[in-house]
Design an enzyme around this catalytic site. Sequence first.
Site, PDB file in Angstrom:
ATOM      1  N   GLN A  82       0.763  -1.253   0.067  1.00 41.22           N
ATOM      2  CA  GLN A  82      -0.058   0.096   0.072  1.00 41.22           C
ATOM      3  C   GLN A  82       0.770   1.187   0.022  1.00 41.22           C
ATOM      4  O   GLN A  82       0.717   2.386   0.441  1.00 41.22           O
ATOM      5  CB  GLN A  82      -0.901   0.045   1.086  1.00 41.22           C
ATOM      6  CG  GLN A  82      -2.127  -1.269   1.076  1.00 41.22           C
ATOM      7  CD  GLN A  82      -3.145  -0.802  -0.147  1.00 41.22           C
ATOM      8  OE1 GLN A  82      -3.213   0.262  -0.552  1.00 41.22           O
ATOM      9  NE2 GLN A  82      -3.677  -1.797  -0.635  1.00 41.22           N
ATOM     10  N   SER A  83       2.165   1.126  -0.690  1.00 42.45           N
ATOM     11  CA  SER A  83       2.947   2.349  -0.685  1.00 42.45           C
ATOM     12  C   SER A  83       2.339   3.482  -1.353  1.00 42.45           C
ATOM     13  O   SER A  83       1.928   3.407  -2.365  1.00 42.45           O
ATOM     14  CB  SER A  83       4.279   1.855  -1.416  1.00 42.45           C
ATOM     15  OG  SER A  83       5.040   2.837  -1.677  1.00 42.45           O
ATOM     16  N   ASN A  84       2.205   4.635  -0.480  1.00 46.73           N
ATOM     17  CA  ASN A  84       2.011   5.877  -1.305  1.00 46.73           C
ATOM     18  C   ASN A  84       2.933   6.193  -2.244  1.00 46.73           C
ATOM     19  O   ASN A  84       2.797   7.099  -3.192  1.00 46.73           O
ATOM     20  CB  ASN A  84       1.831   6.932   0.136  1.00 46.73           C
ATOM     21  CG  ASN A  84       0.681   6.658   1.177  1.00 46.73           C
ATOM     22  OD1 ASN A  84      -0.229   6.432   0.592  1.00 46.73           O
ATOM     23  ND2 ASN A  84       0.745   7.117   2.095  1.00 46.73           N
TER      24      ASN A  84
END
Length: 262
Positions: A82-84
């Site tokens: 879920q890396s921004n």
Amino acid sequence: MTPNELRDRLDQFPRLPLAAYPTPLERLPNLSQELGGPSLWIKRDDEIGPGMGGNKGRKLAFLMADALRRGKRKVITFGGLQSNHARMTAAACAALGLEAHLFFFERRPPKLQGNLLLDKLFGAKLHFIPFGVAAAASMTLERTNKLVRLVTAVLVGPRAYFIPVGGHNAVGCLGYMAGARELHEQVMALGLEQVTVVTAVGAGGTLAGLMAGLALLDSPIKPLGIDVGKLWKAFPASIARLAGELCTALGQPHTFRTLTLS
Ligand SMILES: Cc1ncc(COP(=O)(O)O)c(C=O)c1O
């Protein structure tokens, strides 16, 4: 160095206008009262684009300009599912017509949700390589980046532009030197005293940039990082090293010996 001198030195590096600055510095009277503590403010870096915003936009403005200057057509980066950072890199590449390759060293989830779904919608190529979960903080950030760079270059090609996890290098983190200057000017204009800027620390580049920028300005603002991942071995040393590299890149070497990282 004065804020204008810092701005002029940063202006020597190519930067894309991916967002509008300065971001607002807003007062949080209700939260301050609820907590009964010091006066709390929020720097609205969540408003920085592209791709729904976040702190990585300041780094991508410099990184993407560097990629274009080098004539790159493909961009590689990596992070958690879920890396921004991955999501914003995908959005920046879509806007610039570049091919984003995002690497996740985990199993592909049965359904793409949240940032993974957005990555896909932005047209990024998603690579899932389930290496298995390593022991917590078993490698330094630098070693991890080096290994991933080697592996991904084999899969995508050696000419792609590699962005370390979280944009953690002396190009991307110039963005948070600019952020430090912006914050310093806002704080001075408001006449605030005894200010501490608190930031989440993932890959540490935001904190490194703030430390470097505030140090060069001789700013009274104190940076404080909160490590939200506990992912890397000898992490404070990595952040201090990067902050030093940033100062050197701007022509004023500075050594960071102590680091407050909670
Ligand atoms: C909202 C937000 N703030 C701060 C950070 C920290 O950024 P950095 O990777 O530069 O330490 C992250 C990423 O981990 C983030 O997503």
